[in-house]
Structures are given as structure tokens and as C-alpha cells.
Scaffold this motif. Structure first.
Motif, mmCIF file in Angstrom:
data_model
loop_
_atom_site.group_PDB
_atom_site.id
_atom_site.type_symbol
_atom_site.label_atom_id
_atom_site.label_comp_id
_atom_site.label_asym_id
_atom_site.label_seq_id
_atom_site.Cartn_x
_atom_site.Cartn_y
_atom_site.Cartn_z
ATOM 1 N N GLN A 155 -6.055 -8.868 6.913
ATOM 2 C CA GLN A 155 -6.719 -8.681 6.371
ATOM 3 C C GLN A 155 -7.812 -8.800 7.288
ATOM 4 O O GLN A 155 -7.975 -9.505 8.249
ATOM 5 N N THR A 156 -9.024 -8.367 6.794
ATOM 6 C CA THR A 156 -10.206 -8.199 7.932
ATOM 7 C C THR A 156 -11.960 -9.343 7.383
ATOM 8 O O THR A 156 -11.282 -9.311 5.487
ATOM 9 N N GLY A 157 -12.423 -9.164 7.976
ATOM 10 C CA GLY A 157 -13.456 -10.526 7.551
ATOM 11 C C GLY A 157 -14.310 -9.796 6.551
ATOM 12 O O GLY A 157 -14.848 -10.082 5.419
ATOM 13 N N GLY A 158 -14.153 -8.387 6.418
ATOM 14 C CA GLY A 158 -15.561 -7.446 5.815
ATOM 15 C C GLY A 158 -14.477 -6.995 5.454
ATOM 16 O O GLY A 158 -13.238 -6.070 5.019
ATOM 17 N N THR A 159 -15.175 -5.227 4.424
ATOM 18 C CA THR A 159 -14.331 -4.774 3.754
ATOM 19 C C THR A 159 -14.797 -3.395 4.528
ATOM 20 O O THR A 159 -15.647 -2.967 4.619
ATOM 21 N N PRO A 160 -13.708 -2.817 5.012
ATOM 22 C CA PRO A 160 -13.347 -0.933 5.891
ATOM 23 C C PRO A 160 -13.899 -0.183 4.761
ATOM 24 O O PRO A 160 -13.673 -0.801 3.910
ATOM 25 N N GLY A 161 -14.201 0.543 5.669
ATOM 26 C CA GLY A 161 -14.495 2.089 5.225
ATOM 27 C C GLY A 161 -12.678 2.321 4.709
ATOM 28 O O GLY A 161 -12.016 2.143 3.862
ATOM 29 N N ASP A 162 -12.567 3.878 5.886
ATOM 30 C CA ASP A 162 -10.705 3.462 5.822
ATOM 31 C C ASP A 162 -9.763 3.051 6.514
ATOM 32 O O ASP A 162 -10.179 1.523 6.962
ATOM 33 N N PHE A 163 -8.585 2.639 5.379
ATOM 34 C CA PHE A 163 -7.895 1.485 5.965
ATOM 35 C C PHE A 163 -7.046 1.400 6.079
ATOM 36 O O PHE A 163 -6.130 1.889 5.202
ATOM 37 N N PHE A 164 -5.486 1.351 7.045
ATOM 38 C CA PHE A 164 -4.793 1.464 7.038
ATOM 39 C C PHE A 164 -4.081 0.274 8.218
ATOM 40 O O PHE A 164 -4.442 -0.134 9.428
ATOM 41 N N CYS A 165 -2.430 -0.221 8.058
ATOM 42 C CA CYS A 165 -1.709 -0.624 8.424
ATOM 43 C C CYS A 165 -0.169 -0.015 8.643
ATOM 44 O O CYS A 165 -0.157 0.899 7.606
ATOM 45 N N ALA A 166 0.437 -0.485 9.764
ATOM 46 C CA ALA A 166 0.914 0.565 10.081
ATOM 47 C C ALA A 166 2.456 -1.028 10.979
ATOM 48 O O ALA A 166 1.960 -0.907 11.985
ATOM 49 N N VAL A 167 3.756 0.003 10.536
ATOM 50 C CA VAL A 167 4.372 -0.270 11.039
ATOM 51 C C VAL A 167 4.998 0.703 12.219
ATOM 52 O O VAL A 167 5.656 1.780 11.234
ATOM 53 N N GLN A 168 4.669 0.227 13.612
ATOM 54 C CA GLN A 168 5.365 1.344 14.423
ATOM 55 C C GLN A 168 6.429 1.021 15.039
ATOM 56 O O GLN A 168 6.864 0.195 15.741
ATOM 57 N N LYS A 169 7.685 1.756 15.125
ATOM 58 C CA LYS A 169 8.685 1.901 15.598
ATOM 59 C C LYS A 169 8.583 2.852 17.517
ATOM 60 O O LYS A 169 8.163 3.886 17.287
ATOM 61 N N ASN A 170 9.061 1.931 18.254
ATOM 62 C CA ASN A 170 9.427 2.122 20.051
ATOM 63 C C ASN A 170 7.739 3.361 20.403
ATOM 64 O O ASN A 170 7.125 3.917 20.579
ATOM 65 N N GLY A 171 7.066 2.476 19.678
ATOM 66 C CA GLY A 171 5.057 3.214 20.349
ATOM 67 C C GLY A 171 4.745 4.305 20.160
ATOM 68 O O GLY A 171 3.983 4.193 20.031
ATOM 69 N N GLY A 172 5.804 4.297 18.541
ATOM 70 C CA GLY A 172 4.763 5.772 17.609
ATOM 71 C C GLY A 172 5.721 6.735 17.391
ATOM 72 O O GLY A 172 5.324 7.326 16.760
ATOM 73 N N THR A 173 7.659 6.591 18.004
ATOM 74 C CA THR A 173 8.228 6.901 17.451
ATOM 75 C C THR A 173 8.185 7.447 15.707
ATOM 76 O O THR A 173 8.372 8.700 15.458
ATOM 77 N N GLU A 174 8.192 6.747 15.434
ATOM 78 C CA GLU A 174 8.388 6.625 13.828
ATOM 79 C C GLU A 174 7.567 5.635 13.509
ATOM 80 O O GLU A 174 7.272 3.952 13.796
ATOM 81 N N VAL A 175 6.304 5.843 12.334
ATOM 82 C CA VAL A 175 5.094 5.230 11.782
ATOM 83 C C VAL A 175 5.135 5.342 10.128
ATOM 84 O O VAL A 175 5.833 5.427 10.057
ATOM 85 N N TYR A 176 5.329 3.643 10.237
ATOM 86 C CA TYR A 176 5.354 3.570 8.500
ATOM 87 C C TYR A 176 3.810 3.204 7.797
ATOM 88 O O TYR A 176 3.652 1.784 8.787
ATOM 89 N N ARG A 177 3.609 3.774 7.728
ATOM 90 C CA ARG A 177 1.970 2.932 7.229
ATOM 91 C C ARG A 177 1.664 2.642 5.739
ATOM 92 O O ARG A 177 2.215 3.507 4.632
ATOM 93 N N GLY A 178 0.667 2.076 5.614
ATOM 94 C CA GLY A 178 0.363 1.638 4.377
ATOM 95 C C GLY A 178 -0.638 1.681 3.939
ATOM 96 O O GLY A 178 -1.908 1.613 5.500
ATOM 97 N N ILE A 179 -1.966 2.164 3.262
ATOM 98 C CA ILE A 179 -3.177 2.522 2.957
ATOM 99 C C ILE A 179 -3.614 1.790 1.620
ATOM 100 O O ILE A 179 -3.763 1.324 0.853
ATOM 101 N N ARG A 180 -4.758 1.111 1.969
ATOM 102 C CA ARG A 180 -5.371 -0.103 0.512
ATOM 103 C C ARG A 180 -5.245 0.874 -0.281
ATOM 104 O O ARG A 180 -5.824 1.944 -1.211
ATOM 105 N N GLY A 181 -5.017 0.123 -1.550
ATOM 106 C CA GLY A 181 -4.505 0.357 -3.162
ATOM 107 C C GLY A 181 -5.777 0.338 -3.221
ATOM 108 O O GLY A 181 -6.564 1.020 -4.162
ATOM 109 N N ASN A 182 -6.761 -0.253 -3.042
ATOM 110 C CA ASN A 182 -8.572 0.062 -3.734
ATOM 111 C C ASN A 182 -9.478 -0.088 -2.781
ATOM 112 O O ASN A 182 -9.070 -0.704 -1.297
#
Lengths: 192, 60
Positions: A112-139
Motif C-alpha cells: 500500500q502507498t500513502g497516496g494514489t499512484p498512477g500505474d501500480f503493480f506489485c510482484a513476487v520475483q524469483k531469483n532476481g527476476g527469472t520468474e515474475v508473478y505480478r499483480g495489478i491494482r483492480g481499480n
């Protein structure tokens, strides 16, 4: 009934107090009668029978807010543990989970951020990014984003970390909120 | 000035959309290891990745 599979003397202790010592690697399987007439079968396939004591699980969060740069994929410095059953989460240097048991892990990440961002993603990254599982804000009005995924980790060198990406023009939007607003947890759900 | 702003100074034609992880071609990352922001991936079809010297020359 108690069972010791990988000890120096593998054995099964039954409810009547008797114990059977068995070489699990050389027998087809072991079936034990338990209360109520049900049975439990230990297959003879290779591998480790998991019990709750050796299935890593962790839950961490931010104790203080973290600043980040807009439009930059930034690792979240989860520095406080609620629990870490196998001491596999580094909450001081690399902020990553490196489990000591191979298998399939369920992970849940919320940022969560203190304000409302524009684009907004979070990700679980394996081994520095060899696999990336990204979530995007629903609204677009929300200031939080989540992702859940299942990742295979080899139990020695594989690790996962939590990242966040956002674009914001305000200072608050560039701040990752702390406490119960940004957290990361996971647990082994199936051994390799 | 952060690296995102430096890149946009060098290439004013770039927009935020060029940096979005799921659809952009430029990916900036910070591993929270004290080394700061860096260009993790540069896949822009026409613009060359800025050199360290170009980035260092941009000041606030």
C-alpha cells in the motif's frame, strides 16, 4: 500413533504403544491402522514425508514506511517478522525468503502507498527476476495492490522477494506504507 | 535527480508508458541494497540505452 521417517532409526509407534521399525526405502509401503478403523499409508516412493515441523512458513511486514522512486521497480524492505518457522527470511540485508525445503510455496503479497499512484503493480520475483508473478491494482482509485501465486523453490539457492512499481507525482504516492498495510507471507504447500 | 528523470531528460519523447512493467520497453529497478536505481532492461526499438557518462552528465 507417531512416525519417525528420516531419523537414525525409522519407526512407527502405534496407539497401543507398540513400535515397528521399518526400512521405508526397501518396503513397498507401510499401512497402519489408526483410531476408528481408518488407515494411514506411507508410500515407498522416493522423497520425504512432510510433517508440520519441517514445512517452512513466514509472515513479515514493514515496521516503518519506505520511500521509493516513481516508475522504478523497487524491492520492499520487509524488516519485521510475525513468524518465520524455519528462519528462512532475511529481514535485515536482502529482504528475501530462501527456504531450506524444496517444494511448491504459496505466497501472498500486499503493498500500500500513502497516496494514489498512477500505474501500480506489485510482484513476487524469483531469483532476481527469472520468474515474475505480478499483480495489478483492480481499480484506479485504490492505493493498494496484491498478488498471490505458487512458486517452486529448490530448497537451497532459490529465493523470492517482494517488489512494487508505481507512478505518482506526490510524495505520499512515493511512500510504501508500513504496519498492517504492506506485508508478505508464504508457506510450503507441497514438497517436491 | 533520479535515473527515471535523467532518462526522460535525455529522451523527452519518452512517456511513463514506456516504463510500465507489463507493456513498456524500459525497466528501472532498485534492489534496496544501497546501490540505487539502475536500468535492468532496455528494449526500446529505436532509442539507444544511455551510457553511464550520459546519465552522470545530467544534474538537477
Amino acid at each position: 500413533m507417531s512416525t519417525i521417517i528420516n531419523g537414525s532409526s525409522p519407526s512407527v509407534t502405534f496407539s497401543d504403544g507398540t513400535t515397528q521399525t521399518t526400512a521405508f526405502t526397501s518396503t513397498p509401503s507401510v499401512t497402519a491402522l489408526v483410531n476408528g478403523g481408518n488407515t494411514i499409508t506411507v508410500p515407498a516412493v522416493a522423497g520425504t514425508m512432510m510433517v508440520s515441523g519441517n514445512m517452512p512458513a513466514f509472515s513479515v511486514y514493514l515496521s516503518t514506511s519506505q520511500s521509493m522512486t516513481s516508475a522504478t521497480n523497487t524491492k520492499v524492505q520487509f524488516n519485521t517478522k510475525l513468524y518465520d518457522t524455519a528462519n528462512c527470511f532475511d529481514n535485515t540485508t536482502n529482504y528475501r525468503f530462501t527456504p531450506n525445503v524444496a517444494g511448491y510455496y504459496q505466497f501472498n503479497l500486499k503493498v500500500q502507498t500513502g497516496g494514489t499512484p498512477g500505474d501500480f503493480f506489485c510482484a513476487v520475483q524469483k531469483n532476481g527476476g527469472t520468474e515474475v508473478y505480478r499483480g495489478i491494482r483492480g481499480n484506479t482509485g485504490l492505493s493498494c495492490v496484491t498478488v498471490s501465486t505458487i512458486v517452486y523453490l529448490n530448497g537451497s539457492t532459490d529465493y523470492v522477494e517482494g517488489y512494487v512499481y508505481q507512478t505518482a507525482t506526490s510524495i505520499n504516492g512515493n511512500t510504501i506504507s508500513s504496519g498492517d498495510q504492506s506485508w508478505f507471507n508464504g508457506a510450503l504447500i507441497r514438497a517436491a | 535527480m533520479n535515473i527515471f528523470d535523467k532518462i526522460k531528460t535525455i529522451y523527452p519523447q519518452l512517456t511513463d508508458a514506456d516504463f510500465v512493467p507489463t507493456s513498456g520497453t524500459i525497466f528501472i529497478q532498485n534492489d534496496s541494497d544501497g546501490k540505487g536505481d539502475y536500468i535492468k532492461e532496455w528494449n526500446h526499438p529505436t532509442l539507444a540505452k544511455p551510457t553511464p557518462e550520459q546519465l552522470a552528465a545530467i544534474t538537477a
